[in-house]
Motif scaffolding. Structure first.
Motif, PDB file in Angstrom:
ATOM      1  N   TYR A  33     -49.356  26.405 -28.630  1.00 49.33           N
ATOM      2  CA  TYR A  33     -48.864  25.302 -27.667  1.00 49.33           C
ATOM      3  C   TYR A  33     -48.419  26.197 -26.516  1.00 49.33           C
ATOM      4  N   PRO A  34     -48.936  26.013 -25.038  1.00 50.75           N
ATOM      5  CA  PRO A  34     -48.314  26.492 -23.840  1.00 50.75           C
ATOM      6  C   PRO A  34     -46.993  25.857 -23.548  1.00 50.75           C
ATOM      7  N   THR A  35     -46.046  26.820 -23.281  1.00 49.99           N
ATOM      8  CA  THR A  35     -44.674  26.315 -23.112  1.00 49.99           C
ATOM      9  C   THR A  35     -44.057  25.764 -24.350  1.00 49.99           C
ATOM     10  N   GLY A  36     -44.775  25.657 -25.422  1.00 51.74           N
ATOM     11  CA  GLY A  36     -44.393  25.185 -26.678  1.00 51.74           C
ATOM     12  C   GLY A  36     -44.291  23.726 -26.869  1.00 51.74           C
ATOM     13  N   ALA A  37     -44.599  22.846 -25.636  1.00 49.66           N
ATOM     14  CA  ALA A  37     -44.726  21.609 -25.675  1.00 49.66           C
ATOM     15  C   ALA A  37     -45.948  21.001 -26.648  1.00 49.66           C
TER      16      ALA A  37
END
Length: 276
Positions: free
Chosen positions: A205-209
């Motif tokens: 997940y990009p940015t962990g979001a």
């Protein structure tokens, strides 16, 4: 009231962690013993597997940048202590079907696909016989000099490295419409498959979001599992579309931070301090 300096506080915390490690005779910092693997389908407990999360391996003074010297020290530690790198396929075969892993497995991952993963990390990992999984931002591969080229990606793939998706543009999927998010998920997977000639099964997940809606879209887009930036190890209770990792950061004592994070995770999980 007794007051402690910041340094004293750090040493106290480290001391407590080591005491917990010593007191927990059933916990191994190596996570999995192949001889004790069992099938999760029949309800038996599985030991947890550490998944390390890196970004850049360079000399920039940035939290996400680990120097090549520090990175080699960490890889040397893993090698001297008998760790073996595994692939996401091996991890999922273990979590889903109890298939045996090496005695001390570790999955090493990189997010974004920076050029230094090839110029700095790759030679060090080859020296120790290690491989990694790299999650690519496909719009940047071959188009930005700070990132990998497809030729470099293919060379690393031939040496056992695995490549997954980190979307097309690295936009947080939770901030996009459903149509935009699916486009990011599908187009990035299709481009990597076109370039490498192999199926892409894994996503970070990009940015962990992420949220439950994003998880469902990741499944719909054809991925077998997805990785977060939540601290922890992957185990029987892990959501395959929200796998925990151990982020590795730069600091004044980078190796100490690496050592504590790697070795403390099993203890923190055992005492219910992470992954509820």
């Amino acid at each position: 009231m007794v007051r402690f300096s910041r340094r004293q506080g750090c040493f106290i915390i480290m001391g407590l962690i080591f005491l917990l490690l010593l007191a927990s005779s059933t916990i191994s910092t190596t996570a999995v013993v192949a001889g004790h693997n069992r099938n999760r389908d029949i309800g038996a407990a599985l030991d947890d597997v550490p998944i390390l999360n890196y970004h850049k391996i360079d000399t920039l003074h940035h939290a996400l940048s680990i120097s090549p010297q520090d990175f080699e020290e960490q890889m040397d530690y893993l090698s001297r202590n008998g760790f073996t790198t595994i692939t996401p396929d091996e991890l999922m075969a273990y979590l889903n079907h109890g298939k045996a892993l090496p005695e001390k497995p570790v999955l090493i991952t990189f997010d974004d696909g920076y050029l230094d993963n090839y110029t700095n990390a790759y030679p060090i990992m080859k020296k120790y016989g290690f491989t990694a999984t790299i999650f690519l931002i496909t719009n940047l591969v071959g188009h930005d000099e700070r990132y990998l080229t497809w030729e470099q990606v293919r060379e690393m793939q031939r040496d056992g490295f695995v490549f997954g998706s980190h979307t097309v543009s690295h936009k947080a999927l939770t901030a996009l419409s459903r149509e935009q998010a699916l486009e990011e998920l599908l187009s990035s997977r299709q481009e990597i498959e076109r370039q490498l000639g192999s199926k892409v099964r894994y996503f970070a997940y990009p940015t962990g979001a992420y949220n439950s809606q994003v998880e469902e879209m990741v499944k719909q887009a054809g991925y077998k599992a997805a990785f977060t930036i939540r601290f922890g190890q992957a185990g029987a209770e892990s959501n395959p579309y929200a796998l925990e990792r151990i982020p590795i950061f730069r600091g004044q004592q980078t190796f100490r931070s690496f050592f504590v994070r790697l070795n403390a995770a099993p203890v923190l999980e055992r005492f219910g301090l992470i992954r509820n």
